[in-house]
Design an enzyme around this catalytic site. Sequence first.
Site, PDB file in Angstrom:
ATOM      1  N   GLU A  86     -96.924 -27.570 -15.902  1.00  8.45           N
ATOM      2  CA  GLU A  86     -96.458 -28.303 -14.747  1.00  8.45           C
ATOM      3  C   GLU A  86     -95.219 -27.782 -14.157  1.00  8.45           C
ATOM      4  O   GLU A  86     -94.166 -27.599 -14.774  1.00  8.45           O
ATOM      5  CB  GLU A  86     -96.499 -29.814 -15.059  1.00  8.45           C
ATOM      6  CG  GLU A  86     -97.543 -30.371 -15.566  1.00  8.45           C
ATOM      7  CD  GLU A  86     -97.164 -31.731 -16.093  1.00  8.45           C
ATOM      8  OE1 GLU A  86     -95.871 -32.155 -16.086  1.00  8.45           O
ATOM      9  OE2 GLU A  86     -98.098 -32.228 -16.721  1.00  8.45           O
ATOM     10  N   GLU A 116    -101.458 -33.213 -19.121  1.00  8.37           N
ATOM     11  CA  GLU A 116    -101.317 -32.725 -20.458  1.00  8.37           C
ATOM     12  C   GLU A 116    -102.747 -32.284 -21.338  1.00  8.37           C
ATOM     13  O   GLU A 116    -102.798 -31.174 -21.804  1.00  8.37           O
ATOM     14  CB  GLU A 116    -100.443 -33.519 -21.437  1.00  8.37           C
ATOM     15  CG  GLU A 116     -98.940 -33.669 -20.808  1.00  8.37           C
ATOM     16  CD  GLU A 116     -98.900 -34.159 -19.538  1.00  8.37           C
ATOM     17  OE1 GLU A 116     -97.787 -33.999 -18.824  1.00  8.37           O
ATOM     18  OE2 GLU A 116     -99.648 -35.130 -19.198  1.00  8.37           O
ATOM     19  N   GLN A 128     -93.963 -30.306 -20.280  1.00  7.37           N
ATOM     20  CA  GLN A 128     -92.664 -30.382 -19.644  1.00  7.37           C
ATOM     21  C   GLN A 128     -91.543 -31.222 -20.358  1.00  7.37           C
ATOM     22  O   GLN A 128     -90.429 -30.571 -20.145  1.00  7.37           O
ATOM     23  CB  GLN A 128     -92.732 -31.096 -18.248  1.00  7.37           C
ATOM     24  CG  GLN A 128     -91.495 -30.902 -17.273  1.00  7.37           C
ATOM     25  CD  GLN A 128     -91.883 -31.396 -15.829  1.00  7.37           C
ATOM     26  OE1 GLN A 128     -91.943 -32.608 -15.396  1.00  7.37           O
ATOM     27  NE2 GLN A 128     -92.274 -30.594 -14.832  1.00  7.37           N
ATOM     28  N   PHE A 129     -91.888 -32.176 -21.054  1.00  6.70           N
ATOM     29  CA  PHE A 129     -90.827 -32.927 -22.031  1.00  6.70           C
ATOM     30  C   PHE A 129     -91.844 -32.956 -23.211  1.00  6.70           C
ATOM     31  O   PHE A 129     -93.094 -33.544 -23.055  1.00  6.70           O
ATOM     32  CB  PHE A 129     -90.357 -34.101 -21.832  1.00  6.70           C
ATOM     33  CG  PHE A 129     -89.210 -33.842 -20.538  1.00  6.70           C
ATOM     34  CD1 PHE A 129     -87.909 -33.847 -21.044  1.00  6.70           C
ATOM     35  CD2 PHE A 129     -89.628 -33.938 -19.257  1.00  6.70           C
ATOM     36  CE1 PHE A 129     -86.899 -33.595 -20.090  1.00  6.70           C
ATOM     37  CE2 PHE A 129     -88.542 -33.282 -18.307  1.00  6.70           C
ATOM     38  CZ  PHE A 129     -87.064 -33.623 -18.650  1.00  6.70           C
ATOM     39  N   TYR A 134     -94.242 -35.910 -23.200  1.00  5.55           N
ATOM     40  CA  TYR A 134     -95.290 -36.083 -22.396  1.00  5.55           C
ATOM     41  C   TYR A 134     -96.546 -35.524 -22.889  1.00  5.55           C
ATOM     42  O   TYR A 134     -97.622 -35.604 -22.527  1.00  5.55           O
ATOM     43  CB  TYR A 134     -95.174 -35.216 -21.239  1.00  5.55           C
ATOM     44  CG  TYR A 134     -93.855 -35.747 -20.159  1.00  5.55           C
ATOM     45  CD1 TYR A 134     -93.437 -36.975 -20.292  1.00  5.55           C
ATOM     46  CD2 TYR A 134     -93.637 -34.833 -19.166  1.00  5.55           C
ATOM     47  CE1 TYR A 134     -92.376 -37.426 -19.461  1.00  5.55           C
ATOM     48  CE2 TYR A 134     -92.554 -35.124 -18.238  1.00  5.55           C
ATOM     49  CZ  TYR A 134     -91.971 -36.637 -18.618  1.00  5.55           C
ATOM     50  OH  TYR A 134     -90.948 -36.855 -17.809  1.00  5.55           O
ATOM     51  N   HIS A 136     -87.483 -39.098 -22.523  1.00  4.82           N
ATOM     52  CA  HIS A 136     -87.276 -38.048 -22.181  1.00  4.82           C
ATOM     53  C   HIS A 136     -86.516 -37.365 -23.315  1.00  4.82           C
ATOM     54  O   HIS A 136     -85.653 -36.414 -23.164  1.00  4.82           O
ATOM     55  CB  HIS A 136     -86.479 -37.632 -20.922  1.00  4.82           C
ATOM     56  CG  HIS A 136     -87.234 -37.990 -19.907  1.00  4.82           C
ATOM     57  ND1 HIS A 136     -87.306 -39.361 -19.288  1.00  4.82           N
ATOM     58  CD2 HIS A 136     -87.919 -37.026 -18.745  1.00  4.82           C
ATOM     59  CE1 HIS A 136     -88.023 -39.225 -18.219  1.00  4.82           C
ATOM     60  NE2 HIS A 136     -88.382 -37.962 -17.848  1.00  4.82           N
TER      61      HIS A 136
END
Length: 338
Positions: free
Chosen positions: A29, A60, A82-83, A86, A129
């Site tokens: 992403e 994902e 991305q994290f 996720y 996050h």
Amino acid sequence: MARMTMIEAIRDALDVAMAGDERVVVFGEDVGYFGGVFRCTAGLQKKYGATRCFDTPISELGIIGAGVGMAAYGLRPVVEIQFADYMYPGYDQIVSEAARLRYRSAGEFTCPMVVRMPTGGGIFGAQTHSQSPEALFTHVTGLKTVVPSNPQDAKGLLMAAIEDPDPVIFLEPKRLYNGPFDGHHDRPVTAWKTHELGEVPEGRHLVPLGQAAIRRPGRAATVLTYGTMVHVALAAAEETGIDAEVIDLRTLLPLDLETVTASVKKTGRCLVLHEATLTSGFGAELAALVQAECFYHLEAPVMRVAGWDTPYPHVHEWRYFPGPERVGEALRRLVEEV
């Protein structure tokens, strides 16, 4: 050698790998045109084109699934989640497909894929996050799990992971992207470009998977840790004056058990430190291994310092984050234990 941040070192590793092997593709992403939310892939699409560095939908499961298919057919995908928080929608693909492919096909197929994920807290990212899910991967047979603590290792470990024939989970402590962090959030930020481990070799640079590093030699106690907590452990040892040996595991699986046991047998005391939740964290496995391998050398029970068994809080982040004060207190109790 060039001085780099961890972001720059990761980007350099990807650049060198893509230049040297056209099978290496990078996607996830926002990793293409924008260069990633942390800018780790900035400029790669412009340099190598949109077929080798490209953006994906917000899925994902789809990102990991596409990577497994590419790897099975001969490419070497490096995918970004991305994290780390996720990754749960894609966890089934990691566990049931990527990790099992070699075994399930009796070696006919392999999965040379790297899954990059920013991990950990210390950035006020709150519960969605800031998670450290490494234990969810070390529990899975067929995966290798890597957590660098500095730019030099980040490049070397990532390049080794890309060249590895099996799937590697590459967890990047986001609090270390721009500089080392010792847990003192109220002090000025230190830059990697002033740190010796910010010196990153040019070109192809490999740090073997499964090889720990002794960041601080000592004889009073052993601290087993990785990622951001390496710097916290170093700060705690310095501030308490305790002669602690700090082991940076670098790779959780395969684990450098030889370095671990040699240190604990020398010091007779062991503190396991990680940012992730205490219960069923990777530290529990480390404690069990040390107890089994070093039982007759231990002068005190193995001690653990970790995150609390709660969601990662926003307002009370620094009470959750294992800082040098909490680690220092544990070290004092450990060396005083008879």
